[in-house]
Design a protein around this motif. Structure first.
Motif, PDB file in Angstrom:
ATOM      1  N   ARG A  11      29.331  24.291 -32.677  1.00  0.00           N
ATOM      2  CA  ARG A  11      30.031  23.072 -33.071  1.00  0.00           C
ATOM      3  C   ARG A  11      31.398  22.921 -32.424  1.00  0.00           C
ATOM      4  NH1 ARG A  11      27.224  19.784 -36.871  1.00  0.00           N
ATOM      5  NH2 ARG A  11      25.348  20.959 -37.277  1.00  0.00           N
TER       6      ARG A  11
ATOM      7  N   HIS B 108      37.990  21.645 -28.444  1.00  0.00           N
ATOM      8  CA  HIS B 108      37.174  20.449 -28.205  1.00  0.00           C
ATOM      9  C   HIS B 108      36.032  20.488 -29.204  1.00  0.00           C
ATOM     10  CE1 HIS B 108      38.466  19.894 -23.739  1.00  0.00           C
ATOM     11  NE2 HIS B 108      39.466  19.875 -24.580  1.00  0.00           N
ATOM     12  N   TYR B 109      35.981  19.508 -30.072  1.00  0.00           N
ATOM     13  CA  TYR B 109      34.930  19.470 -31.075  1.00  0.00           C
ATOM     14  C   TYR B 109      33.685  18.801 -30.493  1.00  0.00           C
ATOM     15  CZ  TYR B 109      38.791  20.294 -34.258  1.00  0.00           C
ATOM     16  OH  TYR B 109      39.884  20.812 -34.877  1.00  0.00           O
ATOM     17  N   ARG B 110      32.553  19.261 -30.966  1.00  0.00           N
ATOM     18  CA  ARG B 110      31.307  18.576 -30.622  1.00  0.00           C
ATOM     19  C   ARG B 110      31.149  17.412 -31.603  1.00  0.00           C
ATOM     20  NH1 ARG B 110      27.977  21.237 -27.034  1.00  0.00           N
ATOM     21  NH2 ARG B 110      28.666  23.326 -26.552  1.00  0.00           N
ATOM     22  N   PRO B 111      30.456  16.375 -31.198  1.00  0.00           N
ATOM     23  CA  PRO B 111      30.305  15.212 -32.102  1.00  0.00           C
ATOM     24  C   PRO B 111      29.690  15.568 -33.449  1.00  0.00           C
ATOM     25  CG  PRO B 111      29.553  14.671 -29.898  1.00  0.00           C
ATOM     26  CD  PRO B 111      29.853  16.148 -29.907  1.00  0.00           C
ATOM     27  N   GLU B 112      28.867  16.630 -33.512  1.00  0.00           N
ATOM     28  CA  GLU B 112      28.201  16.995 -34.767  1.00  0.00           C
ATOM     29  C   GLU B 112      29.107  17.733 -35.746  1.00  0.00           C
ATOM     30  OE1 GLU B 112      26.930  18.457 -31.738  1.00  0.00           O
ATOM     31  OE2 GLU B 112      25.703  16.716 -31.311  1.00  0.00           O
ATOM     32  N   THR B 113      30.305  18.127 -35.333  1.00  0.00           N
ATOM     33  CA  THR B 113      31.193  18.892 -36.203  1.00  0.00           C
ATOM     34  C   THR B 113      31.700  17.999 -37.330  1.00  0.00           C
ATOM     35  OG1 THR B 113      31.903  20.177 -34.296  1.00  0.00           O
ATOM     36  CG2 THR B 113      33.246  20.365 -36.285  1.00  0.00           C
TER      37      THR B 113
END
Length: 106
Positions: free
Chosen positions: A20, A40-45
């Motif tokens: 994530r 950097h976050y993933r969109p699902e986080t």
């Protein structure tokens, strides 16, 4: 061999899918420790998951203690080096005294 390669590739792909967050500096250097400050976050986080990624007060206290220990060890090394240099200088000075001719005062 192909099945092993396929398993490793599948595992890596699955890991990428479930990971994530990615830290910008993923290197670990014991000589110069530092705190990662950019992510950097993933969109699902989710927002709940993001909150778990940050440090709590106890962790900050541990970081401060670790930093103090690191500074102390650096100072000890510096003092040991100075002490060794001083000892070597004294030793050299004693050797020069032994080698110098003895002059008689009248």
């Amino acid at each position: 061999v192909n099945s092993v390669i396929h398993s490793v590739t599948s595992f890596a792909t699955e890991l990428q899918r479930t990971q994530r967050v990615r830290f910008i500096d993923e290197t670990f250097d014991i000589e110069s420790p530092h705190i990662v400050t950019e992510t950097h976050y993933r969109p699902e986080t989710t927002e709940e998951e993001k909150a778990l990624l940050y440090y709590c007060p106890e962790e900050y206290a541990k970081f401060a203690l670790d930093h103090w220990r690191w500074k102390l060890s650096e100072e000890i090394k510096r003092l040991q080096e100075l002490q060794a240099e001083e000892k070597e200088s004294r030793s050299r000075h004693e050797e020069e005294k032994k080698d110098a001719p003895i002059s008689r005062v009248r």
